[in-house]
Scaffold this active site. Structure first.
Site, PDB file in Angstrom:
ATOM      1  N   GLY A  25       0.825  -1.215   0.000  1.00  0.00           N
ATOM      2  CA  GLY A  25       0.000   0.000   0.000  1.00  0.00           C
ATOM      3  C   GLY A  25       0.853   1.256   0.000  1.00  0.00           C
ATOM      4  O   GLY A  25       0.655   2.168  -0.816  1.00  0.00           O
ATOM      5  N   CYS A  33       1.911   1.213  13.494  1.00  0.00           N
ATOM      6  CA  CYS A  33       0.470   1.351  13.740  1.00  0.00           C
ATOM      7  C   CYS A  33       0.169   0.975  15.189  1.00  0.00           C
ATOM      8  O   CYS A  33      -0.791   0.271  15.482  1.00  0.00           O
ATOM      9  CB  CYS A  33      -0.347   0.517  12.756  1.00  0.00           C
ATOM     10  SG  CYS A  33       0.164  -1.200  12.673  1.00  0.00           S
ATOM     11  N   ASP A  46       8.385   1.134   7.800  1.00  0.00           N
ATOM     12  CA  ASP A  46       7.055   0.961   8.395  1.00  0.00           C
ATOM     13  C   ASP A  46       7.146  -0.346   9.169  1.00  0.00           C
ATOM     14  O   ASP A  46       6.879  -1.419   8.640  1.00  0.00           O
ATOM     15  CB  ASP A  46       5.996   0.910   7.291  1.00  0.00           C
ATOM     16  CG  ASP A  46       4.584   0.835   7.855  1.00  0.00           C
ATOM     17  OD1 ASP A  46       4.292   1.574   8.815  1.00  0.00           O
ATOM     18  OD2 ASP A  46       3.783   0.020   7.362  1.00  0.00           O
TER      19      ASP A  46
END
Length: 445
Positions: free
Chosen positions: A266, A384, A331
């Site tokens: 993504g 996250c 990430d």
């Protein structure tokens, strides 16, 4: 005939899915999507199924607390019987449009089809006892920590940790929102479409601008992955907070970028949108996930800007010389505590120790990729999760070992929390009703 028909109803499917999630550790969102597509459920049925599965998982500790008032030893029940009773209590307590009669009839029918006469009698007895006596009043739980834990259905350790890190008031605010339905957000593929064109292409959806980023729209009214716009790569399903990591990188058209932990791609495709002569090298440790990155890049029509590679991010230096990249995104693999709305089962499977162990891996990845960044280049770190151990804690440890790096203030297009004192940006689940997320921006001197 009735028994065959009931096996395709939302309540029956919910019990099956809930058992799968609790017993096999399946991800609720993936299992749900597969079931909705396989069963070809109507819109009302898929909405009810989604509501039941998410609702029971989100409120599990609350529902289990209520159930123990009526069942002497819940652990002795077959897992599916427990899920059936929890889903019935959930409907009675949280879904005010469904009459008890409908809940009871179908729950008893499921008990009959999945079990035997004894199971049916047991389920009938428990449901009628709940209707007669009512459920326990949670405000009467005397220990304030346990009360907040049961009310918000959050394990005590996480309530304690959040309270310690953000204060009691903010912790309560976060926990008050995590059991709401998650927003379905989409990222516009600006190479292929515009907001106006999407509104015409998705007439069944209510689309509204996101307060988090101009790249996102909030989409209500159906299942985006089933649409033509999704299939042709015009939109990506991605949470608004997750789009901020790449947005904050301010990628230039000719940048050489490393996406160190890239699957399913993504953020890779989002980086690629800004590139013309530049390229993004996207890594994942697993071959099947590299294929996923490639498939997503192809769907987004940015495959020429993406080089996907099977490689452990900690071995980047084996493959790339020093100062290879203008920008690096890490990430990082994390506990996912920011995703409680979307993956509510996370809160029951994670422990504080997991966060502490992950922090070591996160720091290790940063240590290994740092030499491949050019002087003056930017290293962006994101997770996250909303726990400091995996966020600013990791950055502080990294900066201590790497005096050639400095942290600068993370900027976003909508200037989120621009007046904050911290250099990193933490988005909490209650800030904009998006996922919890953390981003730090590091510059190589």
């Amino acid at each position: 005939m009735m028994s065959n028909k009931i096996k395709h109803t939302p309540r029956y499917l919910a019990v099956q899915l809930l058992e799968k999630v609790s017993q096999q550790g399946s991800y609720s969102n993936l299992s749900l999507n597969q079931t909705i597509q396989k069963e070809q459920l109507s819109k009302p049925d898929s909405n009810l199924l989604t509501n039941l599965v998410y609702g029971v998982i989100q409120h599990r500790l609350t529902l289990e607390y209520w159930l123990t008032g009526f069942v002497k030893n819940p652990k002795k029940m077959a897992p599916w019987v427990k899920e059936l009773l929890l889903s019935a209590i959930y409907q009675m307590e949280y879904l005010d449009k469904i009459p008890n009669r409908a809940i009871f009839n179908e729950s008893i029918e499921i008990a009959k089809v999945k079990g035997h006469v004894g199971t049916r009698k047991f389920v009938t007895g428990v449901l009628h006892a709940i209707e007669r006596q009512g459920l326990a009043d949670l405000s009467q739980i005397s220990d304030p920590l346990k009360r907040l834990s049961i009310q918000s259905s959050t394990p005590v350790w996480l309530v304690q940790e959040l309270t310690k890190q953000v204060g009691a008031k903010k912790a309560q605010s976060i926990l008050a929102t995590i059991n709401q339905a998650p927003v379905q957000a989409i990222r516009i593929n600006q190479k292929l479409t515009t907001k106006a064109a999407l509104e015409a292409a998705l007439p069944d959806f209510q689309l509204e601008a996101s307060p988090v980023t101009p790249l996102a729209l909030r989409a209500q009214g159906g299942f985006i992955p089933a649409t033509q716009a999704f299939q042709t790569g015009e939109v990506f399903v991605q949470d608004e907070s997750a789009m901020l990591a790449v947005e904050s990188m301010q990628v230039q058209a000719d940048d050489q970028v490393l996406d160190a932990c890239a699957a399913p791609g993504g953020k890779t495709t989002q980086i690629a949108m800004s590139l013309t002569t530049g390229r993004v090298t996207a890594l994942d440790i697993h071959a099947h996930k590299v294929k996923l990155i490639e498939a997503n890049a192809k769907r987004a029509q940015v495959q020429d800007q993406v080089h996907a590679l099977q490689l452990d991010a900690r071995k980047v230096q084996d493959k790339f010389p020093a100062a290879s990249f203008d920008k690096i995104l890490v990430d990082a693999p994390c506990s996912g505590i920011g995703l409680l709305r979307r993956k509510p089962e996370i809160k029951y499977t994670k422990k504080l120790q997991d966060s502490e162990n992950l922090a070591k891996i996160q720091k290790d990845i940063l240590d290994r990729v740092a030499p491949t960044l050019k002087p003056g280049g930017v290293l962006t770190y994101s997770t996250c999760t909303i726990l400091n151990q995996e966020n600013q804690g990791v950055i502080d440890a990294f900066l201590k070992d790497h005096p050639d790096f400095e942290q600068v203030k993370t900027q976003t297009q909508n200037q989120l929390k621009a007046d904050r004192d911290e250099l990193g940006l933490t988005i909490y689940p209650d800030d904009y009703l998006s996922d919890g997320f953390f981003i730090a921006t590091l510059r190589k001197k």
